[in-house]
Design a protein around this motif. Sequence first.
Motif, PDB file in Angstrom:
ATOM      1  N   SER A 266      15.076  25.780  -0.488  1.00 17.69           N
ATOM      2  CA  SER A 266      14.852  26.754  -0.772  1.00 17.69           C
ATOM      3  C   SER A 266      14.598  27.469  -0.740  1.00 17.69           C
ATOM      4  O   SER A 266      14.369  29.023  -0.515  1.00 17.69           O
ATOM      5  N   THR A 267      13.058  27.140  -0.765  1.00 16.41           N
ATOM      6  CA  THR A 267      11.910  27.927  -0.235  1.00 16.41           C
ATOM      7  C   THR A 267      11.155  28.292   0.952  1.00 16.41           C
ATOM      8  O   THR A 267      10.147  28.992   1.573  1.00 16.41           O
ATOM      9  N   ALA A 268      11.756  27.412   1.804  1.00 17.29           N
ATOM     10  CA  ALA A 268      11.608  27.780   3.472  1.00 17.29           C
ATOM     11  C   ALA A 268      11.926  28.316   4.301  1.00 17.29           C
ATOM     12  O   ALA A 268      12.205  28.220   5.002  1.00 17.29           O
ATOM     13  N   GLU A 269      12.400  28.663   3.620  1.00 20.99           N
ATOM     14  CA  GLU A 269      13.448  30.829   4.332  1.00 20.99           C
ATOM     15  C   GLU A 269      14.177  30.091   5.304  1.00 20.99           C
ATOM     16  O   GLU A 269      13.143  30.674   6.490  1.00 20.99           O
ATOM     17  N   GLY A 270      15.036  28.794   5.790  1.00 21.63           N
ATOM     18  CA  GLY A 270      16.003  28.330   6.557  1.00 21.63           C
ATOM     19  C   GLY A 270      15.022  27.731   7.742  1.00 21.63           C
ATOM     20  O   GLY A 270      15.901  27.703   7.992  1.00 21.63           O
ATOM     21  N   VAL A 271      14.121  27.281   7.482  1.00 21.18           N
ATOM     22  CA  VAL A 271      13.581  26.208   8.429  1.00 21.18           C
ATOM     23  C   VAL A 271      14.055  25.345   8.192  1.00 21.18           C
ATOM     24  O   VAL A 271      13.402  23.665   8.256  1.00 21.18           O
ATOM     25  N   ALA A 272      14.082  24.595   6.387  1.00 16.52           N
ATOM     26  CA  ALA A 272      14.230  23.292   6.441  1.00 16.52           C
ATOM     27  C   ALA A 272      15.379  23.207   5.175  1.00 16.52           C
ATOM     28  O   ALA A 272      16.121  24.284   4.957  1.00 16.52           O
ATOM     29  N   ASP A 273      16.208  21.930   5.428  1.00 16.95           N
ATOM     30  CA  ASP A 273      17.835  21.896   4.772  1.00 16.95           C
ATOM     31  C   ASP A 273      17.243  20.266   4.819  1.00 16.95           C
ATOM     32  O   ASP A 273      16.421  19.401   4.853  1.00 16.95           O
ATOM     33  N   SER A 274      18.605  19.526   2.890  1.00 18.60           N
ATOM     34  CA  SER A 274      18.287  18.296   2.642  1.00 18.60           C
ATOM     35  C   SER A 274      19.898  18.120   3.070  1.00 18.60           C
ATOM     36  O   SER A 274      20.327  18.616   2.684  1.00 18.60           O
ATOM     37  N   ILE A 275      19.982  16.959   3.586  1.00 12.02           N
ATOM     38  CA  ILE A 275      21.894  15.839   3.611  1.00 12.02           C
ATOM     39  C   ILE A 275      21.062  14.404   2.749  1.00 12.02           C
ATOM     40  O   ILE A 275      19.867  14.349   2.337  1.00 12.02           O
ATOM     41  N   ASP A 276      22.022  14.216   1.923  1.00 13.29           N
ATOM     42  CA  ASP A 276      22.200  12.715   1.149  1.00 13.29           C
ATOM     43  C   ASP A 276      23.459  12.612   1.075  1.00 13.29           C
ATOM     44  O   ASP A 276      24.985  12.842   1.672  1.00 13.29           O
ATOM     45  N   GLY A 277      24.178  11.166   1.216  1.00 19.10           N
ATOM     46  CA  GLY A 277      25.219  10.639   0.321  1.00 19.10           C
ATOM     47  C   GLY A 277      26.356  11.764  -0.458  1.00 19.10           C
ATOM     48  O   GLY A 277      28.027  11.802   0.111  1.00 19.10           O
ATOM     49  N   ASN A 278      25.954  12.549  -0.900  1.00 22.01           N
ATOM     50  CA  ASN A 278      26.605  13.932  -1.722  1.00 22.01           C
ATOM     51  C   ASN A 278      27.449  14.791  -1.174  1.00 22.01           C
ATOM     52  O   ASN A 278      27.341  15.639  -1.257  1.00 22.01           O
ATOM     53  N   THR A 279      26.147  15.299   0.166  1.00 24.74           N
ATOM     54  CA  THR A 279      26.403  16.188   0.785  1.00 24.74           C
ATOM     55  C   THR A 279      27.186  16.340   1.470  1.00 24.74           C
ATOM     56  O   THR A 279      28.189  15.460   1.492  1.00 24.74           O
ATOM     57  N   PRO A 280      28.604  17.242   1.290  1.00 16.64           N
ATOM     58  CA  PRO A 280      29.997  17.145   1.708  1.00 16.64           C
ATOM     59  C   PRO A 280      30.235  17.222   3.606  1.00 16.64           C
ATOM     60  O   PRO A 280      28.862  17.868   3.561  1.00 16.64           O
ATOM     61  N   THR A 281      30.632  17.100   4.103  1.00 15.32           N
ATOM     62  CA  THR A 281      30.977  16.079   5.214  1.00 15.32           C
ATOM     63  C   THR A 281      30.745  17.542   6.230  1.00 15.32           C
ATOM     64  O   THR A 281      29.472  17.547   7.110  1.00 15.32           O
ATOM     65  N   ASP A 282      31.213  18.206   5.647  1.00 12.58           N
ATOM     66  CA  ASP A 282      31.349  19.611   6.856  1.00 12.58           C
ATOM     67  C   ASP A 282      29.546  20.369   6.532  1.00 12.58           C
ATOM     68  O   ASP A 282      29.623  20.701   7.314  1.00 12.58           O
ATOM     69  N   GLN A 283      29.625  20.232   4.916  1.00 14.72           N
ATOM     70  CA  GLN A 283      27.817  20.829   5.369  1.00 14.72           C
ATOM     71  C   GLN A 283      26.924  19.639   5.982  1.00 14.72           C
ATOM     72  O   GLN A 283      25.781  21.022   6.798  1.00 14.72           O
ATOM     73  N   ARG A 284      26.667  18.558   5.455  1.00 19.21           N
ATOM     74  CA  ARG A 284      26.213  17.725   6.432  1.00 19.21           C
ATOM     75  C   ARG A 284      26.399  17.833   7.661  1.00 19.21           C
ATOM     76  O   ARG A 284      24.842  18.234   8.775  1.00 19.21           O
ATOM     77  N   ASP A 285      27.348  17.982   8.782  1.00 16.82           N
ATOM     78  CA  ASP A 285      27.766  18.058   9.816  1.00 16.82           C
ATOM     79  C   ASP A 285      26.718  19.457  10.306  1.00 16.82           C
ATOM     80  O   ASP A 285      26.438  19.411  11.904  1.00 16.82           O
ATOM     81  N   ASN A 286      27.204  20.797   9.806  1.00 18.02           N
ATOM     82  CA  ASN A 286      26.841  21.900  10.047  1.00 18.02           C
ATOM     83  C   ASN A 286      25.112  22.019   9.780  1.00 18.02           C
ATOM     84  O   ASN A 286      24.371  22.241  11.031  1.00 18.02           O
ATOM     85  N   ILE A 287      24.233  21.017   9.452  1.00 14.65           N
ATOM     86  CA  ILE A 287      22.739  21.015   8.882  1.00 14.65           C
ATOM     87  C   ILE A 287      22.985  20.451  10.142  1.00 14.65           C
ATOM     88  O   ILE A 287      21.439  20.645  10.734  1.00 14.65           O
ATOM     89  N   ILE A 288      23.732  19.423  10.023  1.00  9.31           N
ATOM     90  CA  ILE A 288      22.493  18.493  11.088  1.00  9.31           C
ATOM     91  C   ILE A 288      22.914  18.819  12.955  1.00  9.31           C
ATOM     92  O   ILE A 288      21.683  18.696  13.246  1.00  9.31           O
ATOM     93  N   ASP A 289      24.088  19.650  13.126  1.00  7.03           N
ATOM     94  CA  ASP A 289      24.381  20.986  14.561  1.00  7.03           C
ATOM     95  C   ASP A 289      23.064  21.224  14.342  1.00  7.03           C
ATOM     96  O   ASP A 289      22.347  21.573  15.242  1.00  7.03           O
ATOM     97  N   ARG A 290      22.307  22.173  13.268  1.00  6.72           N
ATOM     98  CA  ARG A 290      21.555  23.684  13.568  1.00  6.72           C
ATOM     99  C   ARG A 290      19.817  22.577  13.813  1.00  6.72           C
ATOM    100  O   ARG A 290      19.066  23.476  14.113  1.00  6.72           O
ATOM    101  N   PHE A 291      20.560  21.674  12.637  1.00  3.43           N
ATOM    102  CA  PHE A 291      18.806  20.793  13.113  1.00  3.43           C
ATOM    103  C   PHE A 291      18.725  20.488  14.697  1.00  3.43           C
ATOM    104  O   PHE A 291      17.346  21.010  15.619  1.00  3.43           O
ATOM    105  N   LYS A 292      19.662  19.958  15.097  1.00  3.76           N
ATOM    106  CA  LYS A 292      19.024  19.548  16.554  1.00  3.76           C
ATOM    107  C   LYS A 292      19.639  20.694  17.541  1.00  3.76           C
ATOM    108  O   LYS A 292      18.904  20.630  18.863  1.00  3.76           O
ATOM    109  N   LYS A 293      20.126  22.230  17.062  1.00  4.59           N
ATOM    110  CA  LYS A 293      20.091  23.070  18.145  1.00  4.59           C
ATOM    111  C   LYS A 293      18.279  24.069  17.508  1.00  4.59           C
ATOM    112  O   LYS A 293      18.136  24.254  18.330  1.00  4.59           O
TER     113      LYS A 293
END
Length: 120
Positions: free
Chosen positions: A18-45
């Motif tokens: 949250s302090t890294a201004e959009g350059v970092a994010d975090s996922i775990d087993g509690n992250t909702p699937t749609d949010q997790r997929d979005n984060i992974i897609d943004r990482f791959k891009k």
Amino acid sequence: MTHLTNTPDSGTMDEFASTAEGVADSIDGNTPTDQRDNIIDRFKKGQIRVLTNCNVINVGFDAPGAACLVDADPTKSYVKFRQGAGRIQRPAPGKGYAIYRDHAGNIGRHGLPDADVDWK
């Protein structure tokens, strides 16, 4: 990428993200699937440069552009170690190397992540 040991560690990384201004994010087993997929897609891009996870992308995750892994997840499992380290070892255009940062002592237990293995 960062592999973490447990979900509370992931929460700590959420604070970092949250302090890294959009350059970092975090996922775990509690992250909702749609949010997790979005984060992974943004990482791959390349829209997210640092992705921390807790037992979500250790195995079967394909992002050839990933070039650095901070491993903070100690394991006695050689297969889990090699799978996790393998996330950064895939070739990609313009990628000449990968960096494996061992903060878990896994190299001491299992050897280097790019060592030749006779799987017989």
